[in-house]
Design a protein around this motif. Structure first.
Motif, PDB file in Angstrom:
ATOM      1  N   THR A 141       0.829  -1.201   0.000  1.00  0.00           N
ATOM      2  CA  THR A 141       0.000   0.000   0.000  1.00  0.00           C
ATOM      3  C   THR A 141       0.866   1.254   0.000  1.00  0.00           C
ATOM      4  O   THR A 141       0.613   2.220  -0.745  1.00  0.00           O
ATOM      5  CB  THR A 141      -0.926  -0.003   1.224  1.00  0.00           C
ATOM      6  N   ARG A 187      -8.050   4.217 -13.941  1.00  0.00           N
ATOM      7  CA  ARG A 187      -8.467   3.449 -12.755  1.00  0.00           C
ATOM      8  C   ARG A 187      -7.685   3.874 -11.515  1.00  0.00           C
ATOM      9  O   ARG A 187      -7.671   3.168 -10.518  1.00  0.00           O
ATOM     10  CB  ARG A 187      -8.237   1.947 -12.989  1.00  0.00           C
ATOM     11  N   ASP A 188      -7.039   5.012 -11.606  1.00  0.00           N
ATOM     12  CA  ASP A 188      -6.168   5.443 -10.513  1.00  0.00           C
ATOM     13  C   ASP A 188      -6.951   5.613  -9.212  1.00  0.00           C
ATOM     14  O   ASP A 188      -6.523   5.165  -8.145  1.00  0.00           O
ATOM     15  CB  ASP A 188      -5.474   6.750 -10.895  1.00  0.00           C
ATOM     16  N   GLU A 189      -8.133   6.226  -9.312  1.00  0.00           N
ATOM     17  CA  GLU A 189      -8.906   6.473  -8.096  1.00  0.00           C
ATOM     18  C   GLU A 189      -9.371   5.166  -7.475  1.00  0.00           C
ATOM     19  O   GLU A 189      -9.309   4.984  -6.248  1.00  0.00           O
ATOM     20  CB  GLU A 189     -10.107   7.352  -8.444  1.00  0.00           C
ATOM     21  N   LYS A 190      -9.831   4.235  -8.333  1.00  0.00           N
ATOM     22  CA  LYS A 190     -10.298   2.956  -7.815  1.00  0.00           C
ATOM     23  C   LYS A 190      -9.149   2.150  -7.217  1.00  0.00           C
ATOM     24  O   LYS A 190      -9.297   1.507  -6.169  1.00  0.00           O
ATOM     25  CB  LYS A 190     -10.962   2.164  -8.934  1.00  0.00           C
ATOM     26  N   ALA A 192      -6.440   3.420  -5.927  1.00  0.00           N
ATOM     27  CA  ALA A 192      -6.064   4.070  -4.677  1.00  0.00           C
ATOM     28  C   ALA A 192      -7.030   3.680  -3.554  1.00  0.00           C
ATOM     29  O   ALA A 192      -6.617   3.405  -2.418  1.00  0.00           O
ATOM     30  CB  ALA A 192      -6.052   5.583  -4.859  1.00  0.00           C
ATOM     31  N   LYS A 193      -8.337   3.630  -3.892  1.00  0.00           N
ATOM     32  CA  LYS A 193      -9.323   3.227  -2.889  1.00  0.00           C
ATOM     33  C   LYS A 193      -9.103   1.787  -2.465  1.00  0.00           C
ATOM     34  O   LYS A 193      -9.206   1.440  -1.274  1.00  0.00           O
ATOM     35  CB  LYS A 193     -10.721   3.407  -3.468  1.00  0.00           C
ATOM     36  N   LEU A 194      -8.818   0.913  -3.467  1.00  0.00           N
ATOM     37  CA  LEU A 194      -8.569  -0.491  -3.145  1.00  0.00           C
ATOM     38  C   LEU A 194      -7.365  -0.638  -2.232  1.00  0.00           C
ATOM     39  O   LEU A 194      -7.388  -1.397  -1.247  1.00  0.00           O
ATOM     40  CB  LEU A 194      -8.363  -1.279  -4.440  1.00  0.00           C
ATOM     41  N   ASP A 196      -6.151   1.676  -0.262  1.00  0.00           N
ATOM     42  CA  ASP A 196      -6.485   2.221   1.060  1.00  0.00           C
ATOM     43  C   ASP A 196      -7.263   1.212   1.896  1.00  0.00           C
ATOM     44  O   ASP A 196      -7.018   1.049   3.100  1.00  0.00           O
ATOM     45  CB  ASP A 196      -7.304   3.506   0.899  1.00  0.00           C
ATOM     46  N   ASN A 197      -8.219   0.547   1.245  1.00  0.00           N
ATOM     47  CA  ASN A 197      -8.979  -0.477   1.980  1.00  0.00           C
ATOM     48  C   ASN A 197      -8.081  -1.626   2.431  1.00  0.00           C
ATOM     49  O   ASN A 197      -8.222  -2.147   3.539  1.00  0.00           O
ATOM     50  CB  ASN A 197     -10.101  -1.021   1.088  1.00  0.00           C
TER      51      ASN A 197
END
Length: 342
Positions: A141, A187-190, A192-194, A196-197
């Motif tokens: 991460t 898909r950068d935001e997705k 990054a969210k993945l 982060d999770n």
């Protein structure tokens, strides 16, 4: 040999209880009395959750246990015991994962000739620690979070234009690489969210690490205590069987003295049974008399009775007749009403 019944029974009972207590105590502390095998030590770069009391395996078989885990400078010192296995001079050690909950055990692999000196510690060059998934996800991460996807896509486009004059295959490959970079950037935001999770999951797992470790340690203590109680009960049962065997032997040895006593006891019980039968028959025969006596005295201050034989015998002389009936004992009724007579 002096018969057992002539000995002091209190002394025999005390000696028997002392022997049973000593046998149970010896079985309960047999592990401490017999020892746990040869002691060794090894250095690791990290403990990886290994704790005192964890098992030591060799070729998949338990051969000892970890006795202590402590910090030795910038390394972790693990002390353990091994019983019944020869360890060569090139023996290696590694920390392995035993269960899905994270319980660990120490794996030793005997190698080399000769005997491993218990006074020498196995160095870190011959030891390995397990791969920790939460730590790896956390590191991934952090690394992925530092990637600038826009600059990466731009770099791919510049490289594609630079090599555009090359072979057609190279151009197609670079165009495909450019499209891949655009897809990654979109898909950068997705992503990054993945990530982060994933980081949150790894953080929660790390925060609960001590709780899970405590739960596993308590479970190990419970299972260890249950095993000790099982061993103690097994030892007590073995002692009971041995005592039963000795008692049977003692009875067999003293059967000649016990048989006459049992025979006399049998005669006594037979006589008591006969006396009991006689008393029962006497009580049964006394019942009619008690009923008659109760009827006689059941009229308060009067007595009901029948006197027979106090009058002269029957006389029949023409019109003069006396006592025309014979003297017969009356049969008592169930319920007699009070009447005259005294």
């Amino acid at each position: 040999m002096k018969p057992l019944r002539e000995r002091n029974q209190a002394t025999i009972g005390v000696i028997t209880l002392v022997v049973l207590c000593l046998a149970a105590t010896g079985a309960f502390f047999s592990k401490e009395l017999l020892g746990n095998g040869e002691s060794y030590s090894a250095h690791f770069t990290e403990s990886a959750g290994l704790t005192s009391g964890n098992e030591v395996h060799a070729a998949g078989v338990k051969v000892g246990e970890v006795t202590d885990v402590s910090l030795d400078g910038n390394r972790v010192l693990v002390d353990f015991t091994v019983d019944g296995v020869r360890l060569g001079r090139q023996t290696t050690a590694s920390i392995r994962i035993k269960t899905l909950l994270g319980e660990k055990y120490l794996q030793v692999t005997p190698r080399g000739s000769g005997e491993l000196d218990p006074a020498k510690t196995i160095p870190t060059s011959k030891t390995t620690a397990p791969f920790d998934i939460p730590e790896a996800v956390t590191e991934l991460t952090r690394t992925a979070g530092r990637i600038d996807t826009d600059r990466l896509a731009k770099s791919f486009r510049v490289m594609s234009k630079t090599l555009e004059g090359g072979t057609p295959e190279m151009g197609k490959a670079l165009k495909g690489l450019s499209r891949l970079s655009k897809t990654v950037a979109s898909r950068d935001e997705k992503l990054a969210k993945l990530l982060d999770n994933a980081g949150g999951v790894s953080k929660i797992a790390k925060e609960r690490n001590e709780e899970v470790r405590t739960l596993i340690a308590d479970g190990n203590l419970l299972l260890t205590e249950l095993q000790r109680r099982k061993d103690a009960i097994d030892s007590l049962l073995r002692g009971t069987r041995e005592l039963s065997t000795q008692v049977r032997g003692m009875i067999a040895e003293n059967s000649k003295q016990l048989r006459p006593a049992l025979q006399e006891l049998d005669k006594l019980t037979g006589m008591l049974q006969r006396n009991q039968d006689t008393l029962r028959d006497s009580i049964k025969a006394l019942a009619p008399y008690i009923r008659g006596f109760t009827n006689t005295t059941g009229s308060g201050q009067w007595y009901d009775g029948y006197l027979c034989g106090w009058v002269p015998p029957p006389i029949s002389a023409g019109p003069v007749q006396t006592a025309p009936k014979k003297c017969e004992v009356p049969v008592p009724e169930e319920h007699n009403s009070p009447g005259g007579g005294s």
